[in-house]
Design a protein around this motif. Structure first.
Motif, PDB file in Angstrom:
ATOM      1  N   PHE A   1      44.701  48.453  50.271  1.00 22.59           N
ATOM      2  CA  PHE A   1      44.132  47.456  49.605  1.00 22.59           C
ATOM      3  C   PHE A   1      44.602  47.480  48.179  1.00 22.59           C
ATOM      4  N   GLU A   2      44.972  48.686  47.599  1.00 25.98           N
ATOM      5  CA  GLU A   2      45.458  48.773  46.115  1.00 25.98           C
ATOM      6  C   GLU A   2      46.907  48.187  45.987  1.00 25.98           C
ATOM      7  N   VAL A   3      47.543  48.485  46.919  1.00 29.81           N
ATOM      8  CA  VAL A   3      48.975  47.722  46.997  1.00 29.81           C
ATOM      9  C   VAL A   3      48.902  46.222  47.000  1.00 29.81           C
TER      10      VAL A   3
ATOM     11  N   VAL B   1      39.322  47.395  37.537  1.00 36.16           N
ATOM     12  CA  VAL B   1      38.434  48.356  37.073  1.00 36.16           C
ATOM     13  C   VAL B   1      38.982  49.453  38.006  1.00 36.16           C
ATOM     14  N   ASP B   2      39.416  49.404  39.081  1.00 34.38           N
ATOM     15  CA  ASP B   2      39.788  50.379  40.099  1.00 34.38           C
ATOM     16  C   ASP B   2      40.989  51.095  39.127  1.00 34.38           C
ATOM     17  N   SER B   3      41.021  52.510  39.389  1.00 35.67           N
ATOM     18  CA  SER B   3      41.740  53.400  38.725  1.00 35.67           C
ATOM     19  C   SER B   3      43.196  53.242  38.706  1.00 35.67           C
ATOM     20  N   GLU B   4      43.695  52.873  39.899  1.00 37.29           N
ATOM     21  CA  GLU B   4      45.032  52.702  40.064  1.00 37.29           C
ATOM     22  C   GLU B   4      45.690  51.559  39.341  1.00 37.29           C
ATOM     23  N   PRO B   5      45.156  50.184  39.736  1.00 36.02           N
ATOM     24  CA  PRO B   5      45.676  49.137  39.043  1.00 36.02           C
ATOM     25  C   PRO B   5      45.138  48.892  37.539  1.00 36.02           C
TER      26      PRO B   5
ATOM     27  N   MET C   1      43.200  53.306  54.112  1.00 38.69           N
ATOM     28  CA  MET C   1      43.027  51.839  53.922  1.00 38.69           C
ATOM     29  C   MET C   1      42.908  51.270  52.499  1.00 38.69           C
ATOM     30  N   ASN C   2      42.190  52.191  51.766  1.00 42.53           N
ATOM     31  CA  ASN C   2      42.197  51.810  50.468  1.00 42.53           C
ATOM     32  C   ASN C   2      43.123  51.695  49.592  1.00 42.53           C
ATOM     33  N   LYS C   3      44.248  52.582  50.001  1.00 45.95           N
ATOM     34  CA  LYS C   3      45.448  52.634  49.242  1.00 45.95           C
ATOM     35  C   LYS C   3      46.188  51.217  49.507  1.00 45.95           C
TER      36      LYS C   3
ATOM     37  N   ASN D   1      35.764  45.319  42.946  1.00 43.88           N
ATOM     38  CA  ASN D   1      35.502  44.943  44.320  1.00 43.88           C
ATOM     39  C   ASN D   1      36.795  44.448  44.710  1.00 43.88           C
ATOM     40  N   LYS D   2      37.881  45.261  45.267  1.00 44.48           N
ATOM     41  CA  LYS D   2      39.225  44.804  45.400  1.00 44.48           C
ATOM     42  C   LYS D   2      39.261  44.159  46.513  1.00 44.48           C
ATOM     43  N   GLU D   3      38.297  44.216  47.443  1.00 43.70           N
ATOM     44  CA  GLU D   3      38.275  43.250  48.921  1.00 43.70           C
ATOM     45  C   GLU D   3      38.538  41.848  48.246  1.00 43.70           C
TER      46      GLU D   3
END
Ligand code: MG
Length: 376
Positions: A210-212, A140-144, A206-208, A115-117
């Protein structure tokens, strides 16, 4: 045997986490499962995995539902802190998971965070709580997760990270065409099967952003050292560059079960025959493109909000959640997502001291403001 609590067990990540646990029953015991409104699926999961505790938002209205003996209702904040809980998988959506995540960190638990939020809203606070209480946050997010895997075994700091983005459902559309796209089209992600909110967030990028923001906090990475590149095949999940110019990439077929499994077993890797394998010959071209700002206006404002800190990333997250919800209900158009989010951010006051109370207050304000803007 690791004691696991899953928050958001009936969602996409929650179900895939249980698939991993099902494949390695000798390694895990499910201590608690928490769900939102899908009481039926939660019941099935409870009957299969026999947790001691469950939580369900819609349970009080259906309290005649009979759970098996030895399985009791318990608030999320309590089940994450329980002595039998070693790891908490946070797979909730939006801000539901904030309080229980902070509670888990305060109790020194390992938190596998999908839950990256939560990091967008409370990155500084979460990292501080983790440090103070010896807790760990496992992405758990694939990029991080890719960045985390590339950093393993390195004594030198990364000089740059390169986060990849598929470009979402509308990579090949013109900005003009985006005005009339439907939720159905937005939900057709080219490479990943995910929940609805994150799939729309992938279409706006937006998701990207958030990942940054997530990578900035999780890896203590300065903003200027985080790049984003469009990589339509979603095979390279992210890259890390070191001071000598060497670049490490983490690759694999797009399947969330791999980053989930990596977090669950870290620091070990285990063989799981049900996970897909990469075949170089079948993937002869891995390509990269620059991110086109005109196609993804949400990306820039989201990143600015993240950098500004204070109430801005909280307002960003709240406004996005409201706007995406309204878009999915076909009450606003796709381009209105940008309008609602940017106007909410324009109205935001930089007053938030980063405490959980002030985060919740800012979130409440921004949701109300975003609804007003959407209705205007
Ligand atoms: Mg991701």
């Amino acid at each position: 045997v690791k004691g696991i609590v899953i928050l958001g067990s009936t969602g996409s990540i929650g179900q895939q986490t249980l698939a991993i646990i099902r494949a390695f029953p000798q390694c895990f015991t499910v201590v608690g499962l928490a769900a939102g409104n899908n009481l039926n699926l939660l019941m099935q999961q409870v009957n299969e995995f026999r947790p001691r505790f469950f939580s369900c938002l819609s349970y009080p209205e259906h309290s005649n539902t009979v759970f098996p003996d030895g399985c009791f209702p318990m608030p999320m904040e309590e089940m994450v802190a329980h002595t039998d809980t070693d790891m908490v998988v946070v797979a909730t959506m939006g801000m539901t998971g904030l309080r229980p995540t902070l509670e888990a960190l305060r109790h020194g638990k390992s938190v596998a965070l999908a839950n990256k939020e939560i990091i967008v809203m409370a990155g500084q606070l979460a990292m501080l709580e983790a440090k103070q209480h010896g807790a760990t946050i496992l992405p758990v997010d694939s990029e991080p997760s890719a960045i985390w895997q590339c950093l393993q075994g390195e004594d030198s700091e990364a000089s740059r990270v390169i986060i990849t983005a598929s470009g979402g459902a509308f990579r090949n559309r013109s900005p003009e065409e985006l005005a009339n796209v439907t939720p159905e089209e937005a939900l057709k992600h080219p490479t990943w099967h995910m929940g609805k909110k994150i799939t729309v967030d992938s279409a706006t990028l937006m998701n990207k952003a958030f990942e940054v923001i997530e990578s900035h906090w999780l890896f203590d990475m300065p903003w200027e050292k985080i790049d984003v590149v469009i990589h339509p095949q979603s095979i390279i999940h992210s890259m890390v560059e070191f001071c000598d110019g060497s670049v490490k990439a983490q690759m694999g077929p797009p399947d969330m079960r791999l980053p989930i499994q990596y977090a669950l077993f870290h620091p070990k890797r285990v063989s799981n025959p049900s996970l897909p394998r990469f075949d170089a010959i079948r993937n002869p071209s891995l390509t990269f493109e620059p991110l086109e700002p005109k196609l993804y206006p949400c990306f820039d404002i989201a990143l600015e909000a993240g950098k500004a800190g204070g109430s801005y990333p909280i307002s960003l997250n709240a406004a996005d959640e409201v706007a995406v919800g309204l878009f999915l209900q076909e009450r606003i158009g796709f381009l209105d997502i940008y309008r609602v989010v940017s106007q909410t951010l324009d109205a935001a006051q930089p007053t938030c001291d980063g405490s959980p109370e002030s985060i919740l207050e800012t979130d409440k304000w921004a949701r109300a403001r975003a609804r007003e803007i959407a209705a205007a």
